[in-house]
Every structure is written in C-alpha cells, then in structure tokens.
Write a protein that holds these residues in place. Structure first.
Motif, mmCIF file in Angstrom:
data_model
loop_
_atom_site.group_PDB
_atom_site.id
_atom_site.type_symbol
_atom_site.label_atom_id
_atom_site.label_comp_id
_atom_site.label_asym_id
_atom_site.label_seq_id
_atom_site.Cartn_x
_atom_site.Cartn_y
_atom_site.Cartn_z
ATOM 1 N N ILE A 57 4.724 2.723 -0.366
ATOM 2 C CA ILE A 57 5.091 2.170 0.935
ATOM 3 C C ILE A 57 3.871 2.036 1.840
ATOM 4 O O ILE A 57 3.811 1.133 2.672
ATOM 5 C CB ILE A 57 6.212 3.013 1.595
ATOM 6 C CG1 ILE A 57 6.841 2.277 2.771
ATOM 7 C CG2 ILE A 57 5.686 4.345 2.067
ATOM 8 C CD1 ILE A 57 7.672 1.116 2.374
ATOM 9 N N TRP A 58 2.876 2.927 1.663
ATOM 10 C CA TRP A 58 1.673 2.836 2.491
ATOM 11 C C TRP A 58 0.917 1.544 2.218
ATOM 12 O O TRP A 58 0.366 0.932 3.138
ATOM 13 C CB TRP A 58 0.777 4.046 2.264
ATOM 14 C CG TRP A 58 1.395 5.292 2.783
ATOM 15 C CD1 TRP A 58 1.919 6.300 2.051
ATOM 16 C CD2 TRP A 58 1.614 5.619 4.154
ATOM 17 N NE1 TRP A 58 2.443 7.246 2.883
ATOM 18 C CE2 TRP A 58 2.269 6.861 4.181
ATOM 19 C CE3 TRP A 58 1.317 4.992 5.355
ATOM 20 C CZ2 TRP A 58 2.623 7.490 5.362
ATOM 21 C CZ3 TRP A 58 1.675 5.616 6.536
ATOM 22 C CH2 TRP A 58 2.317 6.848 6.535
ATOM 23 N N LEU A 59 0.901 1.130 0.982
ATOM 24 C CA LEU A 59 0.233 -0.131 0.632
ATOM 25 C C LEU A 59 0.975 -1.315 1.234
ATOM 26 O O LEU A 59 0.357 -2.258 1.732
ATOM 27 C CB LEU A 59 0.135 -0.261 -0.883
ATOM 28 C CG LEU A 59 -0.699 -1.398 -1.436
ATOM 29 C CD1 LEU A 59 -2.115 -1.338 -0.895
ATOM 30 C CD2 LEU A 59 -0.715 -1.351 -2.945
ATOM 31 N N THR A 93 0.026 -7.267 -2.965
ATOM 32 C CA THR A 93 -0.369 -6.536 -1.765
ATOM 33 C C THR A 93 -1.879 -6.598 -1.527
ATOM 34 O O THR A 93 -2.319 -6.766 -0.395
ATOM 35 C CB THR A 93 0.095 -5.070 -1.845
ATOM 36 O OG1 THR A 93 -0.371 -4.494 -3.052
ATOM 37 C CG2 THR A 93 1.599 -4.971 -1.763
ATOM 38 N N THR A 94 -2.666 -6.502 -2.592
ATOM 39 C CA THR A 94 -4.118 -6.550 -2.420
ATOM 40 C C THR A 94 -4.578 -7.941 -2.012
ATOM 41 O O THR A 94 -5.451 -8.080 -1.145
ATOM 42 C CB THR A 94 -4.825 -6.097 -3.705
ATOM 43 O OG1 THR A 94 -4.309 -4.821 -4.073
ATOM 44 C CG2 THR A 94 -6.314 -5.988 -3.507
ATOM 45 N N VAL A 95 -3.998 -8.965 -2.590
ATOM 46 C CA VAL A 95 -4.350 -10.337 -2.193
ATOM 47 C C VAL A 95 -3.908 -10.604 -0.749
ATOM 48 O O VAL A 95 -4.632 -11.257 0.009
ATOM 49 C CB VAL A 95 -3.745 -11.364 -3.180
ATOM 50 C CG1 VAL A 95 -3.825 -12.768 -2.633
ATOM 51 C CG2 VAL A 95 -4.445 -11.270 -4.522
ATOM 52 N N SER A 96 -2.765 -10.074 -0.355
ATOM 53 C CA SER A 96 -2.321 -10.222 1.034
ATOM 54 C C SER A 96 -3.300 -9.554 1.993
ATOM 55 O O SER A 96 -3.646 -10.112 3.031
ATOM 56 C CB SER A 96 -0.943 -9.598 1.228
ATOM 57 O OG SER A 96 0.017 -10.244 0.444
ATOM 58 N N GLY A 97 -3.754 -8.359 1.636
ATOM 59 C CA GLY A 97 -4.746 -7.673 2.467
ATOM 60 C C GLY A 97 -6.063 -8.423 2.530
ATOM 61 O O GLY A 97 -6.694 -8.506 3.577
#
Length: 120
Positions: A57-59, A93-97
């Motif tokens: 959830i933190w990610l 999530t990493t691509v969104s960040g």
C-alpha cells in the motif's frame, strides 16, 4: 587571479537556473528517490518476508494518483498468473512514479534573443 564562475552561470549560450527552478529540481529528485527507495523496500519485503501483509500500500500511496489509473487498467485486463500480476504491479507503480517525477522536473526555458539594434 579572478574567476568568472558564478553560481547562476550556465553553459555558454544557456541561461542559468533560477532559484524556483532549483527548488523544483530538488523536489523532483527527492520524489524520484522516494519512489525508488519505496519500491526497493516493498520488493524486499515481498521477496523475503513470510507474510508481507499490506506493505504494497505504501508503494500505491506514494505514486498516487497516476498509480490508481494503472491499477484500474490492470483490473480491466482481468486475472493474470501470480508472477505476472506481481510484476505488473511493480511496473505500473514505478512507471507512474517516474512519470510524476518527470512532470515535476523543471523545463528549460528557451533563451530570449535580444533585439538587434537598428543600424545607425
């Protein structure tokens, strides 16, 4: 010996960054670092903990709101094998960040050309 270095001097032909651009650059770099560190921590817990719980959830929270769009798209794709679903979670999530970091990055303004003086 005099030096021609100044804190705001850019490369020849390019203006230096303004203080506001430096702040935006620091915010973008800090956010990008936070996304990468959070991804590494969550991935470590996911790989090595017996029961990682809701650590993911933190990610999702740190990469919101774009990660929510990615989660909607993953839900739209339907059921996937466990390994592929986990990979897609980390990828989305990493691509969104990374995309949000890019949006925070200060753009370089084009240099204004000074008007040439009319011939005398």
């Amino acid at each position: 010996m005099s030096s021609s270095f100044t804190a705001r001097a850019g490369r020849p032909g390019r203006p230096g960054r303004t203080p506001a651009e430096w702040v935006r650059l620091a915010v973008a770099a800090s956010y990008g670092t936070a996304v990468l560190v959070t991804t590494a921590i969550v991935l470590g817990y996911d790989l090595f903990a017996d029961d990682p719980g809701f650590i993911g959830i933190w990610l999702l929270l740190i990469t919101a709101p774009l990660s929510m769009v990615g989660m909607y798209l993953l839900d739209y794709l339907g059921n996937m094998p466990d390994a592929l679903g986990t990979f897609m979670l980390y990828a989305v999530t990493t691509v969104s960040g990374a995309l949000q970091t890019w949006l925070l990055w200060p753009p370089r303004r084009p240099r204004r050309r000074e008007a040439e003086a009319p011939p005398a």
